[in-house]
Design an enzyme around this catalytic site. Structure first.
Site, mmCIF file in Angstrom:
data_model
loop_
_atom_site.group_PDB
_atom_site.id
_atom_site.type_symbol
_atom_site.label_atom_id
_atom_site.label_comp_id
_atom_site.label_asym_id
_atom_site.label_seq_id
_atom_site.Cartn_x
_atom_site.Cartn_y
_atom_site.Cartn_z
ATOM 1 N N TYR A 109 29.066 -12.191 12.505
ATOM 2 C CA TYR A 109 30.430 -11.640 12.549
ATOM 3 C C TYR A 109 30.819 -11.345 13.989
ATOM 4 C CZ TYR A 109 34.348 -8.451 12.105
ATOM 5 O OH TYR A 109 35.578 -7.873 12.233
ATOM 6 N N GLU A 197 39.470 -12.223 14.623
ATOM 7 C CA GLU A 197 38.242 -11.998 13.871
ATOM 8 C C GLU A 197 37.656 -13.330 13.407
ATOM 9 O OE1 GLU A 197 38.453 -10.462 9.746
ATOM 10 O OE2 GLU A 197 37.331 -8.752 10.508
#
Ligand code: GDP
Ligand code: MN
Length: 387
Positions: A109, A197
């Site tokens: 992530y 993101e």
């Protein structure tokens, strides 16, 4: 402003973030040509809606042939995708991104956000990718590493390396990681983003990093500097009433309750919503008609509020500072007459020419509930709804 995954990937790719080859389809007949143009032998169909969590909801499909791709696309186009981020009503799929399928060795992530508390951009990275990062943050906060960026000097090379090592990337991959963080940061700044993101950021079968899923939010206040980005807006993804309100220059946000609110000034609108809740009801919307509310803005406000079938009563709360109350009262009367409003209307007008306004409302022959003060108005609206 939110944009689609395929648009976000283009923005990041332009700054060097590695993404899969992909193409977007708006209709079924485009599918064979798109599949033929992409490297195979497997492809992924990705529903393009402004919400995550698509994988579990059926918005991500792996296919192995052109005919499978057409079948999957036929099912996906027009489907109502309900994910934890769409709300119960879900979102209709109108665009599908086709990508070459990547082989996943590991899911990581990487996110970059503006941290208002710290007054800085902050990287958030984790070895736990592919899952809801909010869950990781809640259950295992130690698994999220943050790297704040000093706005005076910008992102430093040592920070990029530190993050790459924190993700457990070794050798060549660490270099790729450092370059990726730099590219994310450059894309964020160049496009005036509020969020970038990548989830998951994967290590693929050939041991390279790849941004498998990308989310980019743009700062509305900077959109005037980016007409090309403003053009990416997809009105299908927005609440139709909010779109209509923005055309009228009204600040309107739809909520879940049944008391429609029309207020001049954002602060007063917030206070009005608070008092409605305190009185035991729920506001149907936030609506700030602005400091200089005219007959026209009041009428438009009415139109928007009444388009929401949930609304059972309307509370109008106007403070006559710049705007004169009698003007607003005229607007309310005209609009209520021409739009044939059926739900009860509670009016509280205070400030300049409030007395004249009260007289106008009374002489209008229409049934308004006139309240003296704000708390009284909130209680009144709850009472009239109960009857
Ligand atoms: P989200 O559920 O809306 O966040 O959509 P994602 O694009 O993140 O996809 C969800 C999941 O689908 C990922 O975590 C992967 O496990 C899987 N997925 C998506 N694209 C691919 C791909 O190209 N190859 C493989 N093997 N899995 C994929
Ligand atoms: Mn994802």
């Amino acid at each position: 402003m939110k944009i689609h995954e395929y648009q976000a990937k283009e923005l990041l790719k332009a700054h060097g973030v590695p993404v899969q080859q992909g193409r977007v389809a708006f209709s079924l007949n485009q599918v064979p040509e798109i599949v033929a143009a992409l490297p195979g032998p497997e492809w992924v169909l990705k529903a393009q809606v402004h919400a995550g969590g698509r994988g579990k909801a059926g918005g991500i499909k792996l296919v192995r042939s052109e005919s499978e791709a057409v079948d999957a696309a036929r099912k996906m186009f027009g489907m109502r995708l309900v994910t934890p981020q769409t709300g119960a009503e879900g979102k209709i799929v109108r665009r599908i991104l086709f990508t070459e399928a990547a082989k996943i060795k590991k899911e990581l992530y990487a996110g970059l956000i503006a941290d208002r508390g710290k007054n800085r951009l902050v990287f958030m990275i984790s070895r736990e990718g592919g899952v809801e990062i909010e869950k990781v943050a809640e259950e295992h906060p130690e698994k999220i590493i943050t790297e704040p960026i000093d706005p005076g000097v910008g992102l430093q090379a040592f920070q990029c390396r530190r993050m790459a090592f924190a993700l457990g990337l070794a050798h060549g991959l660490a270099k790729e990681g450092a370059a990726l963080f730099r590219a994310m940061y450059d894309a964020f700044c160049a496009n005036d983003c509020s969020l970038v993101e990548i989830n998951p950021l994967i290590i693929d079968a050939e041991d390279h990093l790849l941004a498998l899923d990308v989310k980019v939010n743009l700062d509305d206040n900077a959109l005037y500097r980016h007409p090309d980005l403003a053009a990416l807006r997809d009105l299908d993804e927005e609440d139709p009433l909010e779109v209509q309100a923005s055309k009228y220059n009204l600040n309107y946000i739809r909520l879940d309750g049944n008391v429609g609110c029309m207020v001049n000034g954002a602060g007063l609108a917030m206070a009005t919503m608070d008092l409605i809740k305190l009185a035991g009801a729920e506001p149907a919307n936030f609506l700030d008609v602005g400091g200089g509310a005219s007959v026209e803005t009041v009428a438009n406000g009415f139109r928007i509020i009444l388009s929401d079938p949930k609304v059972q009563a309307i509370l109008i709360n106007i403070f006559g500072g710049i705007v004169r109350c009698d003007r607003v009262a005229k607007g309310v009367i005209e609009a209520a007459q021409s739009l044939n409003v059926q739900v009860p209307i509670v009016v509280r007008l205070a400030g300049t020419n409030a007395a004249e306004a009260g007289a106008l409302l009374q002489e209008s022959g229409l049934k308004f509930h006139v309240a003296e003060d704000l708390a009284g108005a909130a209680q009144c609206v709850v009472q009239v709804m109960a009857h």
